[in-house]
Design a protein around this motif. Structure first.
Motif, PDB file in Angstrom:
ATOM      1  N   ALA A 159       0.818  -1.215   0.000  1.00  0.00           N
ATOM      2  CA  ALA A 159       0.000   0.000   0.000  1.00  0.00           C
ATOM      3  C   ALA A 159       0.852   1.265   0.000  1.00  0.00           C
ATOM      4  CB  ALA A 159      -0.938  -0.007   1.212  1.00  0.00           C
ATOM      5  N   ALA A 160       1.888   1.306   0.842  1.00  0.00           N
ATOM      6  CA  ALA A 160       2.727   2.509   0.922  1.00  0.00           C
ATOM      7  C   ALA A 160       3.457   2.786  -0.392  1.00  0.00           C
ATOM      8  CB  ALA A 160       3.709   2.389   2.078  1.00  0.00           C
ATOM      9  N   PRO A 161       4.132   1.799  -1.004  1.00  0.00           N
ATOM     10  CA  PRO A 161       4.735   2.066  -2.322  1.00  0.00           C
ATOM     11  C   PRO A 161       3.702   2.431  -3.378  1.00  0.00           C
ATOM     12  CG  PRO A 161       5.664   0.076  -1.355  1.00  0.00           C
ATOM     13  CD  PRO A 161       4.517   0.478  -0.492  1.00  0.00           C
ATOM     14  N   LEU A 162       2.483   1.877  -3.268  1.00  0.00           N
ATOM     15  CA  LEU A 162       1.438   2.207  -4.231  1.00  0.00           C
ATOM     16  C   LEU A 162       1.059   3.683  -4.142  1.00  0.00           C
ATOM     17  CD1 LEU A 162      -1.205  -0.663  -4.439  1.00  0.00           C
ATOM     18  CD2 LEU A 162       0.234   0.276  -6.253  1.00  0.00           C
ATOM     19  N   GLN A 219      11.496   9.379  -0.673  1.00  0.00           N
ATOM     20  CA  GLN A 219      12.721   9.529   0.100  1.00  0.00           C
ATOM     21  C   GLN A 219      12.449   9.372   1.593  1.00  0.00           C
ATOM     22  OE1 GLN A 219      15.724   9.778  -1.181  1.00  0.00           O
ATOM     23  NE2 GLN A 219      16.694   9.820   0.837  1.00  0.00           N
ATOM     24  N   ARG A 220      11.352   9.920   2.067  1.00  0.00           N
ATOM     25  CA  ARG A 220      11.008   9.790   3.484  1.00  0.00           C
ATOM     26  C   ARG A 220      10.690   8.339   3.825  1.00  0.00           C
ATOM     27  NH1 ARG A 220       7.208  14.152   6.210  1.00  0.00           N
ATOM     28  NH2 ARG A 220       8.092  13.015   7.957  1.00  0.00           N
ATOM     29  N   GLN A 221      10.079   7.649   2.889  1.00  0.00           N
ATOM     30  CA  GLN A 221       9.782   6.231   3.120  1.00  0.00           C
ATOM     31  C   GLN A 221      11.069   5.428   3.247  1.00  0.00           C
ATOM     32  OE1 GLN A 221       7.785   4.247  -0.128  1.00  0.00           O
ATOM     33  NE2 GLN A 221       6.715   2.874   1.245  1.00  0.00           N
ATOM     34  N   LYS A 222      12.072   5.741   2.429  1.00  0.00           N
ATOM     35  CA  LYS A 222      13.359   5.052   2.519  1.00  0.00           C
ATOM     36  C   LYS A 222      14.059   5.379   3.824  1.00  0.00           C
ATOM     37  CE  LYS A 222      14.241   4.780  -2.473  1.00  0.00           C
ATOM     38  NZ  LYS A 222      15.127   5.224  -3.570  1.00  0.00           N
ATOM     39  N   GLU A 223      13.946   6.614   4.302  1.00  0.00           N
ATOM     40  CA  GLU A 223      14.587   7.012   5.566  1.00  0.00           C
ATOM     41  C   GLU A 223      13.972   6.266   6.755  1.00  0.00           C
ATOM     42  OE1 GLU A 223      14.193  11.192   5.765  1.00  0.00           O
ATOM     43  OE2 GLU A 223      15.688  11.609   4.201  1.00  0.00           O
ATOM     44  N   ARG A 224      12.678   6.026   6.722  1.00  0.00           N
ATOM     45  CA  ARG A 224      12.003   5.341   7.814  1.00  0.00           C
ATOM     46  C   ARG A 224      12.277   3.852   7.810  1.00  0.00           C
ATOM     47  NH1 ARG A 224       5.981   8.183   7.730  1.00  0.00           N
ATOM     48  NH2 ARG A 224       6.672  10.266   8.377  1.00  0.00           N
ATOM     49  N   SER A 225      12.504   3.291   6.618  1.00  0.00           N
ATOM     50  CA  SER A 225      12.719   1.838   6.533  1.00  0.00           C
ATOM     51  C   SER A 225      14.139   1.450   6.905  1.00  0.00           C
ATOM     52  CB  SER A 225      12.404   1.359   5.131  1.00  0.00           C
ATOM     53  OG  SER A 225      13.239   1.992   4.177  1.00  0.00           O
TER      54      SER A 225
END
Length: 289
Positions: A207-210, A283-289
């Motif tokens: 869902a998040a990448p979508l 980019q924020r999603q990558k920082e959180r993962s």
């Protein structure tokens, strides 16, 4: 006898963790979000920004240059370009959004089938995607419009179908990595059904990448839809649509440049804002993962 000197260590002031990074101004998110918010208002309630009639003609005032009364000037029929651009956001953005939803939806189905299915299924879906990738996306959209005929519905379907293979490939790789994870293997050992695994593990993690894909795809879809309308395959005049307005103003560039300039600016702004916002969220999603 030696005397030992003992020095009292200087206490070190421990500062609380700084939270300014969470509150700091992020122009890559705030500015595109403001532009997208403005476009959403123009799409839902254009009368708030431009209360006039986008189809109202005033031939005596044709080709009027930008003034306070007409901030973007008037076109060859005396229609207010500002009003037409604002009201045109509904057509352009709705086509781009619906095309993205169609592309992501079809890509989700194909990606889950390929990523979760057997090797034979994965091989078959990949061969279909490779055939579709052999055609340039815009050429594939033109092929769909040739079959369905011109019009806004045809453009929406054409752009959606032409973008689906790219989404399907991205989602397939996501599903493959989720399928190989430990928590999915644990669920398989517990005897959960395939449907439960897809609902419980695959769809929530995709869902998040979508959401990021949709944000990135809307700008691209708007540009493609406007390009097809510019070629006369979408909205027909006098419908206020950015691509159609560009096409109508091309013949008057030497005497009325504003007819083409302002719709083009809004196409660029909408595409740039959604793309920058999508990259920032990614980019924020990558920082959180």
């Amino acid at each position: 006898m030696t005397q030992t000197l003992q020095t009292t260590p200087t206490p070190v002031e421990v500062k609380p963790p700084q939270r300014a990074s969470r509150r700091r101004f992020r122009p890559a998110i705030v500015i595109p979000s403001a532009v997208v918010g403005f476009l959403i208002v123009a799409t839902i309630a254009p009368g708030i920004i431009a209360s006039g009639d986008p189809l109202a003609m005033e031939p005596a005032n044709a080709f009027a240059s930008p003034t306070f009364a007409h901030p973007f000037g008037t076109d060859e029929s005396g229609r207010d370009v500002f009003t037409r651009v604002i009201h045109g956001a509904r057509n352009s953005l709705s086509i781009g959004l619906m095309a993205t939803v169609i592309g992501v939806g079809l890509g989700l189905v194909l990606g889950v089938i390929a990523g979760w299915g057997s090797k034979v299924v994965d091989f078959g879906v990949n061969r279909v995607l490779e055939v579709l990738f052999a055609f340039p996306s815009l050429l594939l959209a033109l092929l769909v419009i040739t079959i369905l005929g011109p019009g806004e519905i045809a453009i929406t379907l054409a752009v959606g179908l032409s973008t689906a293979p790219g989404y399907a490939r991205i989602i397939r790789s996501q599903v493959r990595s989720i399928r190989a994870s430990n928590y999915v293997e644990a669920s398989v050992v517990q005897g959960h059904s395939q449907g439960f695994l897809i609902r419980r593990h695959v769809l929530p993690n995709v869902a998040a990448p979508l959401f990021v894909l949709v944000t990135l795809g809307v700008g691209q879809a708007i540009v493609w839809a406007s390009s097809l309308s510019f070629l006369g395959l979408g909205a027909t005049p006098p419908t206020p649509e950015w691509g159609a307005m560009l096409a109508a103003g091309c013949g008057y560039m030497s005497i009325a440049w504003w007819i083409t300039l302002f719709p083009g600016i809004f196409i660029v702004l909408s595409a740039a804002a959604t793309t920058i916002l999508g990259h920032s969220l990614q980019q924020r999603q990558k920082e959180r993962s």
